[in-house]
Design an enzyme around this catalytic site. Sequence first.
Site, PDB file in Angstrom:
ATOM      1  N   ASP A 191      24.116  12.718  -3.658  1.00 18.54           N
ATOM      2  CA  ASP A 191      24.631  14.063  -3.906  1.00 18.54           C
ATOM      3  C   ASP A 191      25.968  14.136  -3.168  1.00 18.54           C
ATOM      4  OD1 ASP A 191      22.408  14.719  -5.346  1.00 18.54           O
ATOM      5  OD2 ASP A 191      21.414  15.798  -3.709  1.00 18.54           O
ATOM      6  N   GLU A 197      23.420  19.400 -12.502  1.00 15.89           N
ATOM      7  CA  GLU A 197      23.670  19.119 -11.086  1.00 15.89           C
ATOM      8  C   GLU A 197      25.017  18.411 -10.973  1.00 15.89           C
ATOM      9  OE1 GLU A 197      20.577  17.066  -9.002  1.00 15.89           O
ATOM     10  OE2 GLU A 197      19.131  18.674  -9.292  1.00 15.89           O
ATOM     11  N   HIS A 250      25.228  15.421  -8.376  1.00 13.66           N
ATOM     12  CA  HIS A 250      24.343  14.244  -8.346  1.00 13.66           C
ATOM     13  C   HIS A 250      24.939  13.084  -9.161  1.00 13.66           C
ATOM     14  CE1 HIS A 250      20.187  12.370  -8.089  1.00 13.66           C
ATOM     15  NE2 HIS A 250      20.718  11.688  -9.098  1.00 13.66           N
TER      16      HIS A 250
HETATM   17 ZN   LIG Z   1      20.588  14.526  -6.173  1.00 14.18          ZN
END
Ligand SMILES: [Zn+2]
Length: 254
Positions: free
Chosen positions: A181, A224, A227
């Site tokens: 991340d 996301e 990510h």
């Molecule tokens: Zn992640």
Amino acid sequence: MVNCNNKLKRHSGIRKNHIILRLITVAAVIGLLWYCINGLDFNEVSPEPILSVGTGSFNVSSAETKKNDTDETSWSLILVNRWNAIPEDYSVDLTELSNGQTVDKRIYPALQKMFDAARADGIYPAVVSGYRTAEKQQSLMDEKIAAYKTEGYSASQAKAEAETWVAIPGTSEHQLGIAVDINADGVKSNGSEVYKWLKQNSYRYGFILRYPPSKTKITGVSNEPWHYRYAGIKAATAMHEQDLCLEEYLGEKN
Ligand SMILES: [Zn+2]
């Protein structure tokens, strides 16, 4: 005659010393050249695992990247999602980053190279989450479920909501060690600058935006933008150019 012989002996002795001196000089020059060439190579491909991802920088040779790219397909294209759990015998060899996060050591050179390139463009990312153990993943899940319950969701609703944001333990790419991340450092860059740069450039270093907003039904995970997951330059480039998520690229049908 005696004097003459002594003179000759002394003369040939001096010549011998000259030759030895020259040989030593030549050997020293060769040694110095060897050290320069190999010493520099060594520094490039085997930096101390320092993990300047997040703070400093070092160079990764293209030879190292190419080497990784040829024998990586078996591990860099592993599919892990809510329908495909991590194999039980999966093991990870980790490298620690400067901020204490860890990643699979095989992705470290590419990750560092990507961070160096971002910084060269005036973008300052930071790895906020790398490898996670199953226990860590479980505690993240528990926290998320608790947060939804606090908001008034029932136990089953809270669990369902949480699972769209946090991978079920055993199905998180973070447990592979090849996903990270990435957020902004919070000082020189903000999140949207970092996400934009990564979206445009990560494939050059073998990383893919794993959960794009347009693929949530296929990936099973909400958008996301932070990510990123290593897939190798070849696969990452193909996915970037053809707008495919990993499931589509691998031809998996869920
Ligand atoms: Zn992640």
